[in-house]
Design an enzyme around this catalytic site. Structure first.
Site, short mmCIF file in Angstrom:
data_model
loop_
_atom_site.label_atom_id
_atom_site.label_comp_id
_atom_site.label_asym_id
_atom_site.label_seq_id
_atom_site.Cartn_x
_atom_site.Cartn_y
_atom_site.Cartn_z
N GLY A 168 -7.62 5.57 7.60
CA GLY A 168 -8.48 5.50 8.77
C GLY A 168 -7.98 4.52 9.81
N ALA A 169 -7.42 3.39 9.37
CA ALA A 169 -6.97 2.35 10.30
C ALA A 169 -5.45 2.20 10.34
CB ALA A 169 -7.60 1.01 9.95
N SER A 170 -4.74 2.69 9.34
CA SER A 170 -3.29 2.55 9.32
C SER A 170 -2.65 3.77 8.66
CB SER A 170 -2.88 1.28 8.55
OG SER A 170 -3.25 1.37 7.18
N THR A 171 -1.35 3.90 8.86
CA THR A 171 -0.61 4.97 8.21
C THR A 171 0.69 4.39 7.67
OG1 THR A 171 0.25 7.23 8.47
CG2 THR A 171 0.62 5.73 10.31
N GLN A 172 1.15 4.92 6.55
CA GLN A 172 2.36 4.40 5.89
C GLN A 172 3.37 5.52 5.67
OE1 GLN A 172 -0.79 3.68 4.30
NE2 GLN A 172 -0.89 1.81 5.51
N GLU A 188 0.82 -1.20 0.00
CA GLU A 188 0.00 0.00 0.00
C GLU A 188 0.86 1.26 0.00
OE1 GLU A 188 -3.53 1.99 2.78
OE2 GLU A 188 -2.88 -0.07 3.11
#
Length: 557
Positions: A291-295, A254
């Site tokens: 919303g649920a993760s960050t990269q 992602e």
């Protein structure tokens, strides 16, 4: 002047806040830390000194803000036209004028079955025009990207995108897989509208779900994916890709695909890009906040000959346009904006409960003062009792305690900065990351998704955005209505949005904590924010689609 790093300060380790433990089956007794932290925070909130309010910039009334800006204020040359060999020569030359010949959108395309770049494909047997469909099944909604490409040159050339989204996300249908599948019908109807009937059977389609489905327990996510794939095969004429047509995407992919999208559109990685003369990498770092993760993904440059990127899952060797890129990437599951909200609320409610008299049978408070909500605002949130697992609604109230400084202390606990760092240096939650100050000190940084959604409505176009800009904006938002009037009083839309989003204070403070404390960007580090570039949504989808159309394509029988 020495630059101070947040690593020089000790932060309370709050295991169970967000993200996986780095200690196997061992877990910290996080409530003990929270009790001590709660007492400390309470004292600091009410008796500690306050920072002077200083701002990196102060807009004047009448300034146009970015609420309705569709394209990000990003640099970048027009996309080059495809190339074709000259007759009897290996040389190549541009075909047409990219700004005049390339349709800007589906609505301006004179013939979606053809291209304005050429009349024959570069490779005999290849289709002249190629469409591709990518569905992003995110935690808060699903989105379809309909891409048009042509094969006028030796590599597939991107022309334009049609984008549509719907809410809620697939994860909201956790007990109803068929309803989840049917929720994509609106998006597929858009694909049917755009893709010419004669090209549909040769149009590849993939569905990639992100962090929302990763968090569902048991077989719920698998049941949804199975129902989605079945419906797409039976109801629509498009060609599902052979490998993993409907899948939960790995977090590392992602982030890397988002990096490809941004740098492809910004012309830093395509064949023929000018490059940077062998100096520091000319590519952008990409930080995507979902919303649920960050990269985070960037191409580090190590100045010392005996230093390099440590081997591990964070290392991503990418070959794109015949160039090799060694990327650092990490996806933090549980650190997306919606999950961050949940954890902050949970911690605030817990600290409120331990300040109550220790009386047996004492009911937990139904109204809790929360410094991460703007002053004078409130919001009903669902919290879960750690001991019983029972969920209940609690009214969080910004009262007169909402403030950036107080909220930031709560965010610091959630960030788990003092988690055990097995491979140094670490960012937060015990995750190895090369120092951005040392390996990406002058590189450009692009912030995507919720970074853009929360910052752009509050900032004038083409503003210089720094870590300090985010802090100063958060300070004004957290102080409530009077502060809003002073800064945005002449902008009715901004005022309405602020009143309707009590957690905007929390959102901005979390972004500040993520950038400053988590990734350790210096206060003056400049960023660019983006949503679209060249009428194309920024994010991982174009990057993933480029990889999809770059392989062998098959048509549906």
């Amino acid at each position: 002047m020495a630059i101070l790093s947040p690593r020089s300060t000790n932060y309370e380790r709050l295991e169970g806040g967000m993200g996986p433990s780095r200690l196997g089956n061992k877990r910290f007794a996080w409530k003990k830390f929270a009790i001590a932290a709660g007492v400390l925070i309470t004292i600091v909130w009410f008796f500690g000194p306050r920072e002077p309010r200083s701002f990196s910039w102060s807009p004047t009334k009448g300034t146009d803000y970015g609420k309705n800006v569709d394209t990000a204020p990003l640099p970048g040359p027009p996309m080059p036209a495809p190339t074709k060999p000259e007759s009897g020569s290996d040389k190549s030359k541009p075909v047409g004028n990219p700004t005049a010949d390339t349709p800007a959108s589906f609505e301006t395309d004179p013939d979606p079955t053809k291209t304005t770049h050429c009349t024959k494909p570069h490779t005999p047997g290849a289709p002249l025009v190629q469409y591709a469909l990518m569905i992003d099944a995110g935690s808060t909604g699903s989105r379809i990207h309909v891409y048009k490409f042509n094969n006028c040159g030796p590599s597939t050339f991107y022309e334009y995108e049609v984008f549509k989204m719907t809410q809620p996300g697939l994860s909201k249908f956790k007990d109803k897989p068929l309803d989840a599948a049917k929720s994509l019908d609106e998006l597929m109807d858009e694909a049917m509208r755009v893709v010419p009937a004669s090209l549909r059977k040769c149009t590849p389609l993939a569905v990639k779900a992100t962090a929302g489905l990763r968090l569902l327990p048991g077989s719920q996510s698998a049941d949804i994916l199975e129902a989605v794939e079945k419906r797409l095969r039976e109801e629509y004429p498009f060609q599902l890709v052979e490998k993993d047509p409907v899948v939960i995407m790995d977090g590392k992919d992602e982030g890397v695909y988002a990096w490809i999208t941004a740098n492809y559109l910004l012309d830093t990685i395509r064949a023929g890009s000018p490059g940077n003369g062998g100096k520091a990498p000319g590519t952008y770092a990409v930080l995507d906040l979902g919303g649920a993760s960050t990269q985070i993904v960037f191409e580090p440059m190590f100045s010392k000959p005996d230093t390099a990127l440590v081997e591990g899952e964070h290392k991503y060797d990418l070959e794109f346009a015949k160039k090799n890129h060694v990327l650092y990437q990490h996806s933090y599951l549980g650190y997306g904006l919606m999950r961050a909200r949940n954890h902050v609320h949970q911690l605030v409610e817990f600290m409120a409960s331990i300040r109550l008299p220790d009386e047996e049978g004492k009911e937990p408070p139904a109204v809790v003062g929360n410094p991460c909500l703007a002053r004078g605002t409130q919001r009903v949130v669902e919290v879960e009792d750690e001991r019983s697992g029972v969920k209940r609604n609690v009214t969080m109230n910004g009262e007169q305690i909402g403030s950036f400084e107080a909220c930031n202390r709560v965010v610091e606990l959630v960030m788990a900065k003092d988690a055990i760092c097995e491979v140094k240096p670490c960012s937060f939650n015990g995750v190895y990351q090369p120092s951005l100050l040392d390996t990406f000190s002058s590189g450009k940084v692009l912030l995507l998704s919720y970074f853009y959604d929360r910052l752009s409505p509050l900032l004038p176009p083409k503003s210089t955005i720094t870590v300090q800009t985010i802090a100063s904006t958060a300070k004004d938002v957290c102080l409530g209505h009077t502060s809003w009037l002073n800064r945005w009083g002449s902008h009715a839309d901004v005022m309405k949005d602020l009143a309707g989003r009590p957690e905007w204070c929390l959102d901005l403070t979390f972004m500040y904590g993520l950038l400053r404390l988590g990734y350790e960007f210096e206060e003056t580090r400049e960023f660019e924010i983006g949503k679209q570039l060249q009428n194309t949504e920024l994010g991982w989808c174009l990057g993933a689609t480029l990889a999809m159309v770059g392989g062998s394509l098959s048509c549906r029988v």
